[in-house]
Write a protein that holds these residues in place. Structure first.
Motif, PDB file in Angstrom:
ATOM      1  N   ILE A  73      48.262  37.118  29.425  1.00  0.00           N
ATOM      2  CA  ILE A  73      47.000  36.513  29.010  1.00  0.00           C
ATOM      3  C   ILE A  73      46.858  36.654  27.497  1.00  0.00           C
ATOM      4  CG2 ILE A  73      45.826  36.967  31.204  1.00  0.00           C
ATOM      5  CD1 ILE A  73      44.364  39.288  29.855  1.00  0.00           C
ATOM      6  N   SER A  74      45.958  35.876  26.919  1.00  0.00           N
ATOM      7  CA  SER A  74      45.703  35.933  25.481  1.00  0.00           C
ATOM      8  C   SER A  74      44.638  36.984  25.186  1.00  0.00           C
ATOM      9  CB  SER A  74      45.223  34.580  24.974  1.00  0.00           C
ATOM     10  OG  SER A  74      43.928  34.284  25.485  1.00  0.00           O
ATOM     11  N   PRO A  75      44.518  37.418  23.923  1.00  0.00           N
ATOM     12  CA  PRO A  75      43.431  38.330  23.574  1.00  0.00           C
ATOM     13  C   PRO A  75      42.053  37.758  23.911  1.00  0.00           C
ATOM     14  CG  PRO A  75      45.073  38.315  21.838  1.00  0.00           C
ATOM     15  CD  PRO A  75      45.461  37.240  22.801  1.00  0.00           C
ATOM     16  N   GLN A  76      41.883  36.453  23.698  1.00  0.00           N
ATOM     17  CA  GLN A  76      40.601  35.820  24.015  1.00  0.00           C
ATOM     18  C   GLN A  76      40.314  35.892  25.511  1.00  0.00           C
ATOM     19  OE1 GLN A  76      39.707  32.858  25.761  1.00  0.00           O
ATOM     20  NE2 GLN A  76      37.528  33.032  25.171  1.00  0.00           N
ATOM     21  N   GLN A  77      41.349  35.678  26.332  1.00  0.00           N
ATOM     22  CA  GLN A  77      41.168  35.763  27.780  1.00  0.00           C
ATOM     23  C   GLN A  77      40.817  37.183  28.209  1.00  0.00           C
ATOM     24  OE1 GLN A  77      45.067  34.033  28.613  1.00  0.00           O
ATOM     25  NE2 GLN A  77      44.093  32.357  29.746  1.00  0.00           N
ATOM     26  N   ALA A  78      41.438  38.167  27.548  1.00  0.00           N
ATOM     27  CA  ALA A  78      41.137  39.568  27.871  1.00  0.00           C
ATOM     28  C   ALA A  78      39.669  39.876  27.620  1.00  0.00           C
ATOM     29  CB  ALA A  78      42.021  40.497  27.039  1.00  0.00           C
ATOM     30  N   ALA A  79      39.155  39.413  26.482  1.00  0.00           N
ATOM     31  CA  ALA A  79      37.749  39.653  26.164  1.00  0.00           C
ATOM     32  C   ALA A  79      36.843  38.932  27.164  1.00  0.00           C
ATOM     33  CB  ALA A  79      37.457  39.204  24.741  1.00  0.00           C
ATOM     34  N   ALA A  80      37.183  37.694  27.495  1.00  0.00           N
ATOM     35  CA  ALA A  80      36.374  36.938  28.453  1.00  0.00           C
ATOM     36  C   ALA A  80      36.385  37.596  29.827  1.00  0.00           C
ATOM     37  CB  ALA A  80      36.893  35.504  28.546  1.00  0.00           C
ATOM     38  N   ASN A  81      37.513  38.174  30.204  1.00  0.00           N
ATOM     39  CA  ASN A  81      37.590  38.842  31.502  1.00  0.00           C
ATOM     40  C   ASN A  81      36.694  40.077  31.563  1.00  0.00           C
ATOM     41  OD1 ASN A  81      39.389  36.935  32.410  1.00  0.00           O
ATOM     42  ND2 ASN A  81      41.208  38.188  32.063  1.00  0.00           N
ATOM     43  N   LEU A  82      36.453  40.695  30.405  1.00  0.00           N
ATOM     44  CA  LEU A  82      35.517  41.815  30.378  1.00  0.00           C
ATOM     45  C   LEU A  82      34.096  41.349  30.677  1.00  0.00           C
ATOM     46  CD1 LEU A  82      36.763  43.884  27.294  1.00  0.00           C
ATOM     47  CD2 LEU A  82      37.191  44.311  29.723  1.00  0.00           C
ATOM     48  N   ASP A  83      33.762  40.157  30.218  1.00  0.00           N
ATOM     49  CA  ASP A  83      32.441  39.602  30.552  1.00  0.00           C
ATOM     50  C   ASP A  83      32.310  39.400  32.062  1.00  0.00           C
ATOM     51  OD1 ASP A  83      31.329  39.327  27.916  1.00  0.00           O
ATOM     52  OD2 ASP A  83      32.683  37.655  27.579  1.00  0.00           O
TER      53      ASP A  83
ATOM     54  N   GLN B 291      43.022  45.046  30.843  1.00  0.00           N
ATOM     55  CA  GLN B 291      43.156  43.733  30.216  1.00  0.00           C
ATOM     56  C   GLN B 291      44.155  43.758  29.062  1.00  0.00           C
ATOM     57  OE1 GLN B 291      41.933  40.830  31.303  1.00  0.00           O
ATOM     58  NE2 GLN B 291      41.124  41.972  33.055  1.00  0.00           N
ATOM     59  N   LEU B 292      44.150  44.828  28.282  1.00  0.00           N
ATOM     60  CA  LEU B 292      45.099  44.908  27.169  1.00  0.00           C
ATOM     61  C   LEU B 292      46.531  45.107  27.666  1.00  0.00           C
ATOM     62  CD1 LEU B 292      43.115  46.867  24.429  1.00  0.00           C
ATOM     63  CD2 LEU B 292      43.466  44.403  24.682  1.00  0.00           C
ATOM     64  N   GLN B 293      46.686  45.696  28.844  1.00  0.00           N
ATOM     65  CA  GLN B 293      48.026  45.748  29.435  1.00  0.00           C
ATOM     66  C   GLN B 293      48.541  44.338  29.693  1.00  0.00           C
ATOM     67  OE1 GLN B 293      48.346  48.408  32.839  1.00  0.00           O
ATOM     68  NE2 GLN B 293      46.926  49.853  31.891  1.00  0.00           N
TER      69      GLN B 293
ATOM     70  N   ALA C  23      33.617  38.063  24.796  1.00  0.00           N
ATOM     71  CA  ALA C  23      34.409  36.949  24.264  1.00  0.00           C
ATOM     72  C   ALA C  23      33.990  36.616  22.845  1.00  0.00           C
ATOM     73  CB  ALA C  23      34.262  35.726  25.167  1.00  0.00           C
ATOM     74  N   ASP C  24      32.682  36.673  22.572  1.00  0.00           N
ATOM     75  CA  ASP C  24      32.183  36.395  21.235  1.00  0.00           C
ATOM     76  C   ASP C  24      32.645  37.436  20.217  1.00  0.00           C
ATOM     77  OD1 ASP C  24      30.734  34.193  22.133  1.00  0.00           O
ATOM     78  OD2 ASP C  24      28.901  35.355  22.452  1.00  0.00           O
ATOM     79  N   LEU C  25      32.495  38.708  20.592  1.00  0.00           N
ATOM     80  CA  LEU C  25      32.608  39.780  19.613  1.00  0.00           C
ATOM     81  C   LEU C  25      33.935  40.541  19.632  1.00  0.00           C
ATOM     82  CD1 LEU C  25      28.982  41.250  19.797  1.00  0.00           C
ATOM     83  CD2 LEU C  25      29.878  39.408  18.370  1.00  0.00           C
ATOM     84  N   TYR C  26      34.569  40.671  20.797  1.00  0.00           N
ATOM     85  CA  TYR C  26      35.799  41.462  20.879  1.00  0.00           C
ATOM     86  C   TYR C  26      37.053  40.657  20.564  1.00  0.00           C
ATOM     87  CZ  TYR C  26      34.318  46.028  22.730  1.00  0.00           C
ATOM     88  OH  TYR C  26      33.807  47.288  22.877  1.00  0.00           O
ATOM     89  N   THR C  27      37.003  39.344  20.730  1.00  0.00           N
ATOM     90  CA  THR C  27      38.209  38.529  20.560  1.00  0.00           C
ATOM     91  C   THR C  27      38.893  38.743  19.210  1.00  0.00           C
ATOM     92  OG1 THR C  27      37.465  36.837  22.128  1.00  0.00           O
ATOM     93  CG2 THR C  27      39.113  36.178  20.506  1.00  0.00           C
ATOM     94  N   PRO C  28      38.173  38.735  18.086  1.00  0.00           N
ATOM     95  CA  PRO C  28      38.870  38.931  16.801  1.00  0.00           C
ATOM     96  C   PRO C  28      39.565  40.285  16.692  1.00  0.00           C
ATOM     97  CG  PRO C  28      36.681  38.020  16.446  1.00  0.00           C
ATOM     98  CD  PRO C  28      36.743  38.428  17.881  1.00  0.00           C
ATOM     99  N   TYR C  29      38.948  41.324  17.240  1.00  0.00           N
ATOM    100  CA  TYR C  29      39.579  42.648  17.206  1.00  0.00           C
ATOM    101  C   TYR C  29      40.839  42.676  18.062  1.00  0.00           C
ATOM    102  CZ  TYR C  29      34.877  43.999  15.578  1.00  0.00           C
ATOM    103  OH  TYR C  29      33.681  44.094  14.907  1.00  0.00           O
ATOM    104  N   TYR C  30      40.751  42.096  19.259  1.00  0.00           N
ATOM    105  CA  TYR C  30      41.913  42.082  20.143  1.00  0.00           C
ATOM    106  C   TYR C  30      43.048  41.249  19.553  1.00  0.00           C
ATOM    107  CZ  TYR C  30      39.542  44.404  24.059  1.00  0.00           C
ATOM    108  OH  TYR C  30      38.920  45.312  24.879  1.00  0.00           O
TER     109      TYR C  30
END
Length: 419
Positions: free
Chosen positions: A402-412, A393-395, A223-230
């Motif tokens: 879901i939002s890009p931020q949610q996708a990153a958080a779901n990876l955590d 998650q990107l699907q 969530a910290d690091l991937y969100t901006p890229y997503y």
């Protein structure tokens, strides 16, 4: 990575791998009395057959029994897991790096460190195949993603190459749509976020610890690091240059659209050279745009999966397996691997001739070593499952659920289940 031909399957770590030695076959007719060598790989038999034929010609006392998964690359790691659990591990098989730690822990792979043929293998490829200081697979090729582009379709919008930056690339896709190109850009469902890894690779090269190693070490979160890229990647949908239909498109479907001349740009790699050349389209491979002007070009890539030997075989089967790896790493074998499988040899004993269409990405990425694979920074157990989760998650982002931020958080959340 999307490495769109391959590299994109799921496996869970097995708790206890049942093993039995492969059986030496004594077939009838011309194969009677020969040592049977079973070989399981992640590509189709028609592509491997020239390699097998040449090996059998050089080793007339060995008969190779080849098998693969249904649909080539699709599901390879899961099928490998199933075969191991069922006691059906082949004598020689392709060992994905995400899976290697589990294979070593469960005594499935022979230590190749001292084998003479390993002297041909470069340090980068050896490093990816190393567990606790020993090398357990023989990786003879390397891969990088690149963007394949249709020169004729780009010309309709006044472009002759892929732009250097992400903003410029988005603008180009808009211009292509305005010029009447119905499909400016597509990614396959098991390869969404194709160029995000390149962005992460460059940023990681500018610091002591890679982005993914920070996550793997628990010093940061997705969530910290991937969100901006997503969020940047999601602009493809926000700007209307790629639609949610990609969530239903397999690798082969995207490749077919490009080969038919209907798709302007797609993530691809050297493995598609033969297909696109045979299609007779006016195409080339180009860079994957970076986020900011001046960023050093990086792309998803790494050493390829290596060939491993079943740790439980011995006798004639083991001698045949070692001879097979020796052949695969020979000049003849490497030449056939490049011409038939469309992979790029990366060994000390062979200099590949690169198809002219792939000159730009080869020079940008493989010749410089500017490739990056996110999984190598994650905990060894569960890497494949976590990588598959990124695409899943990107699907959901593509569908707008879901939002890009949610996708990153779901990876955590997924990472926690694998630790």
């Amino acid at each position: 990575m999307t490495r769109t031909s391959s590299l994109r399957t799921v496996i869970g770590a097995g708790a206890a791998f049942a093993m039995i030695a492969s059986l030496a076959g004594c077939g009838g007719g011309a194969d009677a009395g020969k040592t049977q060598l079973t070989f399981f790989a992640n590509n189709t038999q028609d592509l491997y057959q020239p390699i097998i034929d040449a090996f059998e010609k050089a080793n007339p006392d060995v008969k190779v029994k080849f098998s693969t998964t249904n649909g080539s690359q699709a599901g390879y790691q899961q099928t490998l897991q199933t075969r191991i659990s069922g006691g059906q591990l082949a004598d020689v098989f392709v060992a994905p790096p995400e899976q290697l730690n589990d294979l070593v822990r469960n005594n499935c792979v022979k230590d190749l460190t001292g084998e003479a043929f390993m002297d041909r293998i470069g340090d980068t490829n050896k490093a990816q195949s190393t567990v606790d200081g020993k090398v357990y697979s023989m990786s003879v090729t390397a891969w990088t993603n690149a963007y394949a582009y249709n020169k004729d379709l780009l010309a309709k919008a006044g472009y002759d190459a892929i732009p250097e930056t992400w903003d410029e690339f988005i603008d180009m896709l808009k211009d292509l749509k305005d010029a009447g190109v119905d499909k400016p850009y597509l990614e396959p469902k098991a390869g969404l976020g194709a160029l995000v890894e390149g962005w992460i690779g460059y940023d990681s090269s500018q610091q002591d610890t890679s982005v993914d190693q920070m996550i793997g070490d628990g010093d940061a979160t997705f969530a910290d690091l991937y969100t901006p890229y997503y969020e940047e990647w999601a602009r493809l949908f926000d700007e209307g240059v790629m639609g949610s239909e990609v969530t239903g498109l397999a690798d082969d479907q995207v490749r077919s659209e490009f080969a038919a001349g209907r798709l302007a740009v797609m993530p691809s790699g050297y493995w598609d050279v033969n297909t696109f050349n045979d299609a007779g389209i006016n195409y080339a491979f180009g860079r994957m745009p970076m986020l900011h002007e001046g960023d050093t070009p990086f792309a998803p890539g790494s050493a390829d999966s290596g060939y491993a030997i079943n740790a439980k075989i011995d006798g004639d089967e083991l001698k045949a397996a070692e001879a097979f790896l020796d052949f695969l790493s020979s000049e003849e074998g490497l030449g056939l691997i490049q011409s038939s499988l469309g992979l790029i040899p990366a060994t000390k004993n062979y200099t590949p001739e690169i198809d002219e269409s792939f000159t730009e990405p080869y020079d940008l990425y493989l010749a410089t070593g500017n490739v990056y694979l996110n999984t190598l920074g994650w905990p060894a157990s569960g890497r494949s499952a976590l990588r598959a989760e990124t695409f899943s998650q990107l699907q959901q982002v593509a569908l707008g659920s879901i939002s890009p931020q949610q996708a990153a958080a779901n990876l955590d959340t997924k990472l926690k289940t694998l630790s």
